[in-house]
Design a protein around this motif. Structure first.
Motif, PDB file in Angstrom:
ATOM      1  N   ALA B  46      32.373  39.346  46.980  1.00  0.00           N
ATOM      2  CA  ALA B  46      32.157  38.153  47.816  1.00  0.00           C
ATOM      3  C   ALA B  46      32.150  36.891  46.948  1.00  0.00           C
ATOM      4  O   ALA B  46      32.753  35.869  47.301  1.00  0.00           O
ATOM      5  CB  ALA B  46      30.858  38.290  48.611  1.00  0.00           C
ATOM      6  N   MET B  47      31.497  36.970  45.788  1.00  0.00           N
ATOM      7  CA  MET B  47      31.497  35.814  44.875  1.00  0.00           C
ATOM      8  C   MET B  47      32.918  35.536  44.363  1.00  0.00           C
ATOM      9  O   MET B  47      33.321  34.371  44.227  1.00  0.00           O
ATOM     10  CB  MET B  47      30.554  36.066  43.690  1.00  0.00           C
ATOM     11  CG  MET B  47      29.065  35.998  43.996  1.00  0.00           C
ATOM     12  SD  MET B  47      28.494  34.436  44.752  1.00  0.00           S
ATOM     13  CE  MET B  47      29.114  33.210  43.588  1.00  0.00           C
ATOM     14  N   MET B  48      33.659  36.582  44.083  1.00  0.00           N
ATOM     15  CA  MET B  48      35.031  36.400  43.599  1.00  0.00           C
ATOM     16  C   MET B  48      35.908  35.752  44.675  1.00  0.00           C
ATOM     17  O   MET B  48      36.777  34.927  44.366  1.00  0.00           O
ATOM     18  CB  MET B  48      35.627  37.745  43.149  1.00  0.00           C
ATOM     19  CG  MET B  48      34.982  38.280  41.874  1.00  0.00           C
ATOM     20  SD  MET B  48      35.504  39.981  41.464  1.00  0.00           S
ATOM     21  CE  MET B  48      37.174  39.676  40.862  1.00  0.00           C
ATOM     22  N   MET B  50      34.798  33.630  46.892  1.00  0.00           N
ATOM     23  CA  MET B  50      34.423  32.210  46.895  1.00  0.00           C
ATOM     24  C   MET B  50      35.117  31.452  45.766  1.00  0.00           C
ATOM     25  O   MET B  50      35.482  30.290  45.915  1.00  0.00           O
ATOM     26  CB  MET B  50      32.896  32.064  46.747  1.00  0.00           C
ATOM     27  CG  MET B  50      32.130  32.285  48.037  1.00  0.00           C
ATOM     28  SD  MET B  50      30.308  32.281  47.787  1.00  0.00           S
ATOM     29  CE  MET B  50      30.016  30.613  47.167  1.00  0.00           C
ATOM     30  N   VAL B  51      35.293  32.117  44.625  1.00  0.00           N
ATOM     31  CA  VAL B  51      35.816  31.439  43.437  1.00  0.00           C
ATOM     32  C   VAL B  51      37.354  31.440  43.391  1.00  0.00           C
ATOM     33  O   VAL B  51      37.963  30.484  42.898  1.00  0.00           O
ATOM     34  CB  VAL B  51      35.240  32.111  42.156  1.00  0.00           C
ATOM     35  CG1 VAL B  51      35.915  31.605  40.896  1.00  0.00           C
ATOM     36  CG2 VAL B  51      33.727  31.901  42.079  1.00  0.00           C
ATOM     37  N   LEU B  52      37.975  32.486  43.910  1.00  0.00           N
ATOM     38  CA  LEU B  52      39.415  32.684  43.671  1.00  0.00           C
ATOM     39  C   LEU B  52      40.313  32.498  44.884  1.00  0.00           C
ATOM     40  O   LEU B  52      41.540  32.656  44.768  1.00  0.00           O
ATOM     41  CB  LEU B  52      39.652  34.094  43.087  1.00  0.00           C
ATOM     42  CG  LEU B  52      38.947  34.415  41.758  1.00  0.00           C
ATOM     43  CD1 LEU B  52      39.164  35.878  41.382  1.00  0.00           C
ATOM     44  CD2 LEU B  52      39.433  33.489  40.638  1.00  0.00           C
TER      45      LEU B  52
END
Lengths: 192, 192
Positions: B46-48, B50-52
Motif C-alpha cells: 500500500a505504501m509502495m 502511494m509512492v510509485l
C-alpha cells in the motif's frame, strides 16, 4: 530532476520503512500472547477504515483517511512506540517525532515529502473530519484487542478505567455510533 | 438489517482478518533473516502504491489500487501462502482461494461482501489498469527484498533466472518504467 534519480529516492524510502515491521507495540494480537508490530497495526487500521467509514460522524474522503492510517506511525521508526497510557511521555507532535518525520519523509523527492508531511500533520492535529475518523480507528483497534485478551494492557499495566475512558473518549469525535458500541463493550467487559 | 447487527458482522470480519498476521511468506524482510507475514506485506504494498503510482503505464484510481493490495492476500488465511516459484501449485483463482474468499468476505453484510469480492476478483483477473499496476507492485516488493538478501528465495530454492523472469515479466504490464529499473537491478545483481 531526472526521473531515474527521483525513482532512486523513492526506492530508498521504500527500503527504509521496512523497519516499521520491527517496531513492537504494547498491545497483543487478538486472543494472543504475540505483540503486534506497527506495520501490521497500520494494515489492520486501513482495513477497518474500508469496513467502518460509513459510521463516521461526517462524510470522509476515504483515500485521505487510508493515507493517514498507512503512514501515521512511520515516525516511530526513529521515535519508537509511545504507549497510549504512558503518563511520563507527551503524545503528540513531540520534537522527536517531528525530527523523525523530517528525516524519513525527507528521503522522498520534495513534492512527495511535503505531501506526506502534510498528511501526517493533519492526522496529528486531529481537526479535519478525516483526521478525527482516522484517530477514532487508531483508538478502536487496541480496545478490541484488549477485550479479547481479558483486559490486555489495561490489566498488565494497571490502568484505571477513568484513565482508559479519558484516552479513548476521542472516538466520539470521529464516530459517535462506534463510540456507543465501544462504551457498551467495555461496560460488559467490566461486569464479566 | 438493523444497524447494530450490521456492525456486529463487520466486527467479526475485523477480528477474523487478524489471522493474516500469522501467515508467513517465503520472502524475508530487507537485509534480514526474518520472514515477512502477509499483513506486513500488504501494508508495504500500500505504501509502495502511494509512492510509485506516477509510474503506472495508464492513469489509475489510487483508492481502487489501495483496496486491492490491502485485501488481495486475505484468502491466504484459509488457503495459505503460495510461493511464486512453486511449480506444483496453480497460482490464481484456485478453488481453495474462491472458497476462502466466500467464507471470509462472507462474514460481512452482503453489499460489502459483494464489493470486496469484486475487488479481489478484479485483482486476480489482472485485466484493468488498476489490477495490472497492483500486480506489478506485488511482484516488485519480493524482488527488492531478494536483492537485498543476496538472492533470497531465488538462491534458497534454486530458481533458475529464466523462471524468475517468466514470473516477474508481468511488471511490464503495470509499469514499463518500473520494469526497466527492475531488469537493470537484476542484471547488476547477477554480475556481482
Amino acid at each position: 530532476m531526472k526521473q531515474v534519480s527521483r525513482l532512486l529516492m523513492q526506492m530508498d524510502f521504500i527500503k527504509e520503512i521496512d523497519k516499521l515491521k520491527y517496531i513492537q507495540r504494547k498491545t497483543k494480537l487478538f486472543n494472543s500472547e504475540r505483540h503486534e508490530n506497527d506495520a501490521e497495526h497500520s494494515w489492520h487500521l486501513a482495513m477497518m477504515v474500508m469496513v467502518l467509514s460509513e459510521y463516521a460522524n461526517a462524510p470522509v474522503d476515504m483515500l485521505k483517511v487510508l493515507k493517514m492510517v498507512l503512514l501515521h506511525d512511520i515516525v516511530e521508526i526513529d521515535a519508537g512506540d509511545t504507549f497510549l497510557y504512558d503518563t511520563t511521555k507527551n503524545h503528540s507532535n513531540t520534537d522527536e517525532e517531528l525530527i523523525a518525520a523530517a528525516r524519513i519523509f525527507g528521503l522522498l523527492p520534495d513534492d512527495m515529502k511535503n505531501d506526506f508531511m502534510a498528511i501526517w500533520i493533519e492526522f496529528e492535529n486531529g481537526e479535519t473530519n478525516e483526521a478525527k475518523f482516522a484517530k477514532a480507528i487508531d483508538r478502536l483497534e487496541p480496545i478490541l484487542q484488549n477485550i479479547s485478551n481479558r483486559g490486555g494492557t489495561w490489566i498488565e499495566y494497571n490502568v484505571p478505567f477513568e484513565t482508559v475512558y479519558a484516552k479513548i473518549d476521542k472516538i466520539k469525535d470521529g464516530s459517535s455510533f462506534l463510540w456507543d458500541h465501544v462504551d457498551e463493550l467495555i461496560q460488559e467487559f467490566r461486569k464479566a
